[in-house]
Design a protein around this motif. Structure first.
Motif, PDB file in Angstrom:
ATOM      1  N   GLU A 311       0.817  -1.308  -0.003  1.00 27.78           N
ATOM      2  CA  GLU A 311       0.036  -0.096   0.003  1.00 27.78           C
ATOM      3  C   GLU A 311       0.736   1.269   0.099  1.00 27.78           C
ATOM      4  N   LEU A 312       2.081   1.187   0.949  1.00 23.10           N
ATOM      5  CA  LEU A 312       2.885   2.369   0.528  1.00 23.10           C
ATOM      6  C   LEU A 312       3.444   2.629  -0.612  1.00 23.10           C
ATOM      7  N   CYS A 313       3.806   1.506  -1.228  1.00 21.00           N
ATOM      8  CA  CYS A 313       4.358   1.729  -2.656  1.00 21.00           C
ATOM      9  C   CYS A 313       3.434   2.351  -3.493  1.00 21.00           C
ATOM     10  N   ARG A 314       1.879   1.945  -3.436  1.00 17.20           N
ATOM     11  CA  ARG A 314       1.075   2.655  -4.415  1.00 17.20           C
ATOM     12  C   ARG A 314       1.009   4.042  -3.967  1.00 17.20           C
ATOM     13  N   TYR A 315       0.723   4.444  -2.769  1.00 20.87           N
ATOM     14  CA  TYR A 315       0.705   5.656  -2.345  1.00 20.87           C
ATOM     15  C   TYR A 315       1.823   6.392  -3.011  1.00 20.87           C
ATOM     16  N   LEU A 316       2.964   6.097  -3.073  1.00 24.39           N
ATOM     17  CA  LEU A 316       4.198   6.787  -3.419  1.00 24.39           C
ATOM     18  C   LEU A 316       3.768   6.836  -5.005  1.00 24.39           C
ATOM     19  N   MET A 317       3.591   5.928  -5.848  1.00 26.22           N
ATOM     20  CA  MET A 317       3.353   5.927  -7.198  1.00 26.22           C
ATOM     21  C   MET A 317       2.145   7.090  -7.520  1.00 26.22           C
ATOM     22  N   ASP A 318       1.442   7.440  -6.697  1.00 29.55           N
ATOM     23  CA  ASP A 318       0.117   8.112  -6.927  1.00 29.55           C
ATOM     24  C   ASP A 318       0.729   9.536  -6.843  1.00 29.55           C
ATOM     25  N   ASN A 319       1.746   9.741  -5.985  1.00 30.51           N
ATOM     26  CA  ASN A 319       2.213  11.164  -5.937  1.00 30.51           C
ATOM     27  C   ASN A 319       2.716  11.813  -7.204  1.00 30.51           C
ATOM     28  N   PRO A 320       2.398  13.192  -7.343  1.00 29.14           N
ATOM     29  CA  PRO A 320       3.116  13.680  -8.665  1.00 29.14           C
ATOM     30  C   PRO A 320       4.773  13.711  -8.479  1.00 29.14           C
ATOM     31  N   PRO A 321       5.343  13.527  -9.620  1.00 25.95           N
ATOM     32  CA  PRO A 321       6.876  13.562  -9.673  1.00 25.95           C
ATOM     33  C   PRO A 321       7.558  14.871  -8.923  1.00 25.95           C
TER      34      PRO A 321
END
Length: 613
Positions: A311-321
């Motif tokens: 879940e942590l990884c998904r949240y980080l992927m959802d962040n804008p660059p």
């Protein structure tokens, strides 16, 4: 077998390509394995023994960073020793239990280390628990004391009269830097920070009396009874993790592992910390995960590795660059639950070279780790295990005419079971009755014994596996195991609800399964807007945030089997699609305070990942 499954099977050529990366680590891994497998029953071993060894080898190295605080190995050890000597002074002894409810901060680490040195078991209470569930979790393990962080005190105050712990054994740490300012404890709590300065800072002799069979933690897992179970985590199992995961991650003095994972779970407390201790590296700790501050913290602490769950990884992927996500030293990560659909993209975007995905459970005897650094696998296991053919309809392993199970072939999916041996024992739960349901015998021959993980995995060959799904009455959401029965019990207290069945459903581009409750209302009852808001308030009071159902399905009549069980497989299949289930479906959208009726535009928004659950 699907074409994708065939493509994921590991060939001999694949293994040869990945060997060079492992060969570089072999001396370090060999050291870890020797500490794991060469010890005898009476050899001093475990968490506290390993930490004192790290202190001896690297006393002035930075052991822990938290916010602006820093602790060397010697300083953290001295603090823990004071906790050891105090509890020895009140006659705490090996095998006693102390309930610990503190969020991620130095006081938590010093506490569990200090207790471990004297053989006292830390019951690592989930800091999100409240009311009935919290009362059960604490009283279940019969603790001699409670150590509480101020940040969790309201949850304890709400249930204090129901705890089987006398007030003089209820201890408190202020929510601040307690070595500098002890704070003021509430009435009838002992301020542990004020007590400790008078106690010695040298290592207690009891550390060397800890052996493999002795317990070090109780870690709570969701169970089919509806309330958490306390799984015993022994020093032997800790040493196994230390000798494998701890050395495979290959950290050294100049490395920093950054973790935001809750340390009441084994991924944080055991896997992340044992890797740091093995290399006498630095653990950088954050109270709770923050997607906006994650890479800023990585830069601040100059981290080289991170701990993760899917879940942590998904949240980080959802962040804008951002610039921070590239301007760092992180090249490796250790944890579990990274989904295949973002695995490659995550590595590429954040510059990760090594994903040490692992598989383990708090109560189990089998573990995998991605030491060969393949993609989309929980990795390799040297431990004795089998993946056996499983019938989803009967919910049982398939046995042949002689009554024995059959192993699946490479590329096929089956039930993962771990063989119980002297080196891979099943430590079990505090309640012996709970153990019976997870053990099976006469699996491949008369008299053998295996632990049932409850997980379906795909065999990839060369002792590698890929996680597929979780069986039984739990599902995983927000990195936590959710007990369906626990949630059903809470929902069932609503005055308008007659029956309820809870299950997990998949939402595109999320990890795990979101909670969904099919309910049947009492005669002559209906739900209005106020009811839908009150329902959320009730759930928030009684359940951790991750266990609150995202979807509610209202049925006129609950379908049951001949044994009066709800056919959840069909409910899961229909999920929350209004076209499939035909019943009214309500959804609790992110940041909202009441359930609203599922409309087609909302459904399409969920499917297209417009909402960030």
């Amino acid at each position: 077998m699907s074409q994708d499954a065939k493509n994921e099977v590991i060939s001999f050529t694949d293994m040869l390509k990945h060997l060079p990366g492992v060969v570089k680590k072999l001396p370090y891994i060999a050291t870890g394995l020797s500490q794991t497998y060469l010890r005898k029953k009476d050899t001093p071993t475990g968490f506290a023994v390993a930490f004192e060894k790290a202190v001896h080898q690297h006393p002035q190295g930075i052991a822990l960073r938290y916010e602006e605080q820093k602790f060397t190995y010697a300083e953290l050890n001295a603090w823990a020793n004071q906790i050891s000597h105090y509890f020895l002074s009140i006659n705490a002894k090996k095998g006693d239990v102390v309930a610990v409810m503190i969020e991620n901060r130095p006081e938590l680490l010093a506490t569990v280390l200090g207790l471990a040195k004297i053989g006292v078991i830390s019951a690592l209470v989930n800091t999100a628990q409240t009311h009935k569930v919290l009362t059960h979790s604490i009283n279940l393990v019969k603790p001699i004391a409670l150590i509480l962080g101020e940040e969790c005190q309201q949850a304890i105050l709400d249930i204090r009269e129901h705890l089987d712990i006398t007030p003089e054994r209820q201890y408190w740490f202020a929510d601040q830097e307690t070595l500098k300012n002890t704070g003021q404890a509430p009435k009838n709590f002992q301020n542990l920070a004020k007590i400790l300065p008078q106690y010695a800072q040298f290592n207690p002799p009891t550390t060397q009396q800890n052996v493999g069979k002795d317990g070090v933690f109780y870690i709570y897992t969701s169970g089919t009874t509806g309330l958490p179970k306390a799984a015993i985590f022994s020093n032997g199992r800790w040493t196994l993790a230390y000798g494998t995961y701890g050395h495979i991650i290959d950290l050294h003095h100049d490395d920093v592992l950054y973790s935001t994972l809750p340390f009441y779970h084994a991924t944080g407390m055991v896997v992340c910390w044992c890797g740091v201790i093995a290399g006498q590296a630095t653990l950088a700790l954050r109270r709770k995960f923050s997607r906006s501050n994650f890479w800023k913290d990585v830069k601040k602490f100059d981290a080289t590795a991170i701990g993760y769950v899917g879940e942590l990884c998904r949240y980080l992927m959802d962040n804008p660059p951002s610039e921070d996500e590239h301007n760092h030293r992180v090249t490796k990560m250790i944890g579990n639950g990274l989904r295949p659909n973002i695995w490659q993209d995550f590595k590429k975007r954040f510059g990760i070279k090594e994903v040490l995905e692992l598989y383990a459970s708090s109560e189990g005897n089998i573990g995998f780790n991605n030491v060969f650094n393949f993609d989309n696998t929980v990795g390799f296991s040297p431990l004795p295990y089998a993946i056996v053919a499983f019938d989803k309809e009967t919910n049982q392993p398939i046995r042949d005419k002689n009554g024995f199970c059959q192993k699946v072939k490479a590329g096929e999916t089956g039930l993962l079971i771990g063989k119980i041996t002297a080196r891979t024992p099943f430590d079990g739960y505090t309640d012996p009755e709970k153990n019976k349901a997870v053990l099976m015998q006469n699996v491949f021959k008369e008299g053998d014994h295996y632990f049932i993980t409850g997980d379906l995995v795909r065999s990839l060959g060369f002792r590698h596996a890929q996680f597929v799904d979780r069986l039984g009455d739990t599902f995983r959401w927000k990195g936590e195991n959710v007990s369906t029965t626990e949630v059903e019990n809470i929902i069932g207290t609503h005055p308008k609800i007659a029956e309820v069945a809870v299950y997990g459903v998949e939402i595109p581009q999320t990890n795990g399964r979101a909670g969904m409750a099919a309910i049947c209302l009492k005669d002559n009852c209906s739900l209005n807007a106020q009811d839908l808001a009150d329902m959320v308030d009730l759930f928030k009071q009684q359940l951790p945030a991750y266990a609150i159902p995202v979807f509610i399905r209202i049925q006129q009549q609950m379908e049951t089997t001949t044994t009066f069980k709800y056919p959840k497989a069909r409910l899961k299949e229909q999920a929350f699609d209004p076209e499939n289930c035909k019943d009214p479906v309500y959804v609790l959208l992110p940041q909202q305070q009441q359930y609203i009726l599922m409309r087609d535009d909302i459904y399409q928004g969920i499917i297209q990942a417009d909402y960030h659950f």
